[in-house]
Write a protein that holds these residues in place. Structure first.
Motif, PDB file in Angstrom:
ATOM      1  N   SER A  36       6.444  14.308  13.730  1.00 24.02           N
ATOM      2  CA  SER A  36       6.137  13.601  14.963  1.00 24.02           C
ATOM      3  C   SER A  36       4.668  13.791  15.326  1.00 24.02           C
ATOM      4  CB  SER A  36       7.008  14.126  16.104  1.00 24.02           C
ATOM      5  OG  SER A  36       6.535  13.666  17.349  1.00 24.02           O
ATOM      6  N   CYS A  37       4.021  12.727  15.789  1.00 24.94           N
ATOM      7  CA  CYS A  37       2.660  12.831  16.311  1.00 24.94           C
ATOM      8  C   CYS A  37       2.655  13.198  17.791  1.00 24.94           C
ATOM      9  CB  CYS A  37       1.918  11.515  16.121  1.00 24.94           C
ATOM     10  SG  CYS A  37       1.588  11.072  14.402  1.00 24.94           S
ATOM     11  N   TYR A  38       3.842  13.286  18.414  1.00 24.67           N
ATOM     12  CA  TYR A  38       3.917  13.477  19.855  1.00 24.67           C
ATOM     13  C   TYR A  38       4.288  14.891  20.301  1.00 24.67           C
ATOM     14  CZ  TYR A  38       4.079   8.333  20.278  1.00 24.67           C
ATOM     15  OH  TYR A  38       3.815   6.992  20.224  1.00 24.67           O
ATOM     16  N   VAL A  39       5.102  15.580  19.544  1.00 27.77           N
ATOM     17  CA  VAL A  39       5.672  16.838  20.032  1.00 27.77           C
ATOM     18  C   VAL A  39       4.589  17.802  20.498  1.00 27.77           C
ATOM     19  CG1 VAL A  39       6.957  18.899  19.370  1.00 27.77           C
ATOM     20  CG2 VAL A  39       7.817  16.657  18.726  1.00 27.77           C
ATOM     21  N   ASP A  40       3.564  17.994  19.684  1.00 21.99           N
ATOM     22  CA  ASP A  40       2.495  18.936  20.030  1.00 21.99           C
ATOM     23  C   ASP A  40       1.259  18.245  20.598  1.00 21.99           C
ATOM     24  OD1 ASP A  40       3.981  21.153  19.096  1.00 21.99           O
ATOM     25  OD2 ASP A  40       3.407  20.674  17.040  1.00 21.99           O
ATOM     26  N   TYR A  41       1.378  16.964  20.936  1.00 22.47           N
ATOM     27  CA  TYR A  41       0.241  16.179  21.405  1.00 22.47           C
ATOM     28  C   TYR A  41      -0.170  16.656  22.799  1.00 22.47           C
ATOM     29  CZ  TYR A  41      -2.465  11.898  22.376  1.00 22.47           C
ATOM     30  OH  TYR A  41      -3.445  10.988  22.673  1.00 22.47           O
ATOM     31  N   ALA A  42      -1.428  17.037  22.963  1.00 21.24           N
ATOM     32  CA  ALA A  42      -1.905  17.584  24.229  1.00 21.24           C
ATOM     33  C   ALA A  42      -3.328  17.122  24.518  1.00 21.24           C
ATOM     34  CB  ALA A  42      -1.840  19.103  24.210  1.00 21.24           C
ATOM     35  N   PRO A  43      -3.533  15.808  24.781  1.00 23.14           N
ATOM     36  CA  PRO A  43      -4.872  15.304  25.097  1.00 23.14           C
ATOM     37  C   PRO A  43      -5.281  15.681  26.518  1.00 23.14           C
ATOM     38  CG  PRO A  43      -3.281  13.564  25.347  1.00 23.14           C
ATOM     39  CD  PRO A  43      -2.512  14.757  24.836  1.00 23.14           C
ATOM     40  N   SER A  44      -6.521  15.369  26.853  1.00 21.79           N
ATOM     41  CA  SER A  44      -7.048  15.749  28.162  1.00 21.79           C
ATOM     42  C   SER A  44      -6.362  15.017  29.309  1.00 21.79           C
ATOM     43  CB  SER A  44      -8.553  15.463  28.211  1.00 21.79           C
ATOM     44  OG  SER A  44      -8.813  14.087  27.973  1.00 21.79           O
ATOM     45  N   GLY A  79      -3.125  14.144  29.563  1.00 16.58           N
ATOM     46  CA  GLY A  79      -1.714  14.455  29.761  1.00 16.58           C
ATOM     47  C   GLY A  79      -1.525  15.904  30.175  1.00 16.58           C
ATOM     48  N   ARG A  80      -0.313  16.232  30.604  1.00 12.64           N
ATOM     49  CA  ARG A  80       0.053  17.609  30.899  1.00 12.64           C
ATOM     50  C   ARG A  80       0.845  18.108  29.703  1.00 12.64           C
ATOM     51  NH1 ARG A  80       3.361  18.072  36.158  1.00 12.64           N
ATOM     52  NH2 ARG A  80       1.432  17.192  36.980  1.00 12.64           N
ATOM     53  N   GLY A  81       0.112  18.490  28.665  1.00 10.72           N
ATOM     54  CA  GLY A  81       0.713  18.712  27.359  1.00 10.72           C
ATOM     55  C   GLY A  81       1.178  20.126  27.129  1.00 10.72           C
ATOM     56  N   VAL A  87      10.585   2.724  31.023  1.00 12.16           N
ATOM     57  CA  VAL A  87      11.571   1.802  31.592  1.00 12.16           C
ATOM     58  C   VAL A  87      10.992   1.079  32.799  1.00 12.16           C
ATOM     59  CG1 VAL A  87      13.894   1.584  32.568  1.00 12.16           C
ATOM     60  CG2 VAL A  87      13.441   3.324  30.820  1.00 12.16           C
ATOM     61  N   ASN A  88      11.093  -0.247  32.783  1.00  3.35           N
ATOM     62  CA  ASN A  88      10.763  -1.123  33.903  1.00  3.35           C
ATOM     63  C   ASN A  88       9.305  -1.023  34.343  1.00  3.35           C
ATOM     64  OD1 ASN A  88      13.361  -2.143  33.830  1.00  3.35           O
ATOM     65  ND2 ASN A  88      14.138  -0.673  35.325  1.00  3.35           N
ATOM     66  N   ASP A  89       8.987  -0.238  35.379  1.00  3.06           N
ATOM     67  CA  ASP A  89       7.608  -0.162  35.855  1.00  3.06           C
ATOM     68  C   ASP A  89       6.787   0.871  35.091  1.00  3.06           C
ATOM     69  OD1 ASP A  89       9.136   1.876  37.040  1.00  3.06           O
ATOM     70  OD2 ASP A  89       7.757   2.057  38.724  1.00  3.06           O
ATOM     71  N   ALA A  90       7.409   1.620  34.199  1.00  2.00           N
ATOM     72  CA  ALA A  90       6.669   2.529  33.318  1.00  2.00           C
ATOM     73  C   ALA A  90       6.208   1.747  32.095  1.00  2.00           C
ATOM     74  CB  ALA A  90       7.549   3.698  32.893  1.00  2.00           C
ATOM     75  N   VAL A  91       4.982   2.050  31.601  1.00  2.00           N
ATOM     76  CA  VAL A  91       4.451   1.245  30.507  1.00  2.00           C
ATOM     77  C   VAL A  91       3.888   2.083  29.371  1.00  2.00           C
ATOM     78  CG1 VAL A  91       2.168   0.965  31.578  1.00  2.00           C
ATOM     79  CG2 VAL A  91       2.988  -0.733  29.931  1.00  2.00           C
ATOM     80  N   LEU A  92       3.320   3.247  29.656  1.00  2.00           N
ATOM     81  CA  LEU A  92       2.703   4.059  28.612  1.00  2.00           C
ATOM     82  C   LEU A  92       3.128   5.522  28.758  1.00  2.00           C
ATOM     83  CD1 LEU A  92      -0.987   2.748  28.776  1.00  2.00           C
ATOM     84  CD2 LEU A  92       0.761   2.081  27.111  1.00  2.00           C
ATOM     85  N   HIS A  93       3.252   6.202  27.629  1.00  2.00           N
ATOM     86  CA  HIS A  93       3.500   7.645  27.570  1.00  2.00           C
ATOM     87  C   HIS A  93       4.765   8.041  28.318  1.00  2.00           C
ATOM     88  CE1 HIS A  93      -1.186   7.627  27.647  1.00  2.00           C
ATOM     89  NE2 HIS A  93      -0.715   7.169  26.491  1.00  2.00           N
TER      90      HIS A  93
END
Length: 258
Positions: free
Chosen positions: A55-63, A65-67, A77-83
């Motif tokens: 996975s590219c996401y599990v340990d993903y901790a960019p500036s 996000g709260r990683g 879902v619905n009004d959510a669009v990214l991440h």
């Protein structure tokens, strides 16, 4: 960093892309009214690890996000669009669900996203949103090829989104991809043609038009990750990883025929 892949690396990228496409297609088929977002995350984990991928996401901790992110797929879902961080939520009829997935296989990453409506309801606004992002993605891919510039892709995408009347956020967009998920160049979803980095064969790009009804402003959930429309309006997001070839662009994240 901008990577140009060798023919051997490009062959591996095709395998990664096909895996991403297969997983997204499978998860779409399993996502029904009553499906829990945490189940989708568990299914994604099982398919990724079962394929020997990471996975590219599990340990993903960019500036921004709260990683670390800690999950295997983004579920918006619905009004959510990214991440969109998977959480304890059961899908309802008419929900607009976006699945965004990035994995690495044999050292090469691929990234794609799909938006679709759950259940039997077909809200006209949601249908239009999804169709617009898909058209914009197709336009961006058509504008990509050796000798073209990043601005040509951005202009093609933005022209479709603007013609449909959607405000365009330029904070998040497409990106280079290769041995890591996020690389240069950044590809905004609107721009001026003839500007920016000139495309070369062997370059991998993740193109991802996304829109929100009536606003370009995002707000962040308390989870520190999920980005939503500031007005609570519906959203949609479509993405493919493409490879620049000698004579155009090849979509890598389509599932291979059975």
């Amino acid at each position: 960093m901008i990577e140009i892949l060798s023919p051997t690396e490009l062959a591996r990228a095709k395998d990664t892309g096909a895996l991403v496409g297969h997983i997204l297609q499978t998860l779409r088929g399993r996502s029904a009214v009553g499906t829990n977002l945490l189940d989708i995350d568990r299914w994604a984990k099982a398919m990724i690890t079962g394929a020997g991928a990471q996975s590219c996401y599990v340990d993903y901790a960019p500036s921004f996000g709260r990683g670390p992110f800690g999950h295997y797929i983004c579920t918006a879902v619905n009004d959510a669009v990214l991440h969109g961080m998977p959480h304890d939520y059961q899908l309802a009829d008419g929900d607009l669900l976006t699945l965004d997935l990035a994995v690495s296989l044999e050292g090469v990453a691929a990234d794609a996203a799909i938006s679709f409506i759950v259940g039997d309801a077909r809200p006209a606004e949601s249908v239009a949103l999804i169709a617009t992002t898909e058209r914009a993605l197709a336009a961006g891919i058509a504008a990509a090829g050796p000798g073209a510039r990043i601005g040509d892709i951005s202009h093609a995408i933005g022209s479709v989104l603007d013609a449909a009347g959607y405000p365009i956020n330029t904070e998040f967009g497409g990106h280079g991809i290769g041995s890591t998920m996020h690389q240069d160049p950044h590809i905004t979803n609107t721009g001026r043609p003839g500007r920016g980095y000139r495309l070369r064969p062997g370059l991998l790009l993740a193109l991802e038009p996304w829109v929100m009804v009536g606003t370009a402003e995002l707000v962040t959930d308390a989870d520190g990750w999920t980005l939503r429309s500031a007005t609570g309006s519906r959203t949609a997001h479509s993405e493919h990883t493409i490879a620049i070839t000698d004579d155009g662009a090849e979509i890598l994240t389509l599932p291979r025929p059975a």
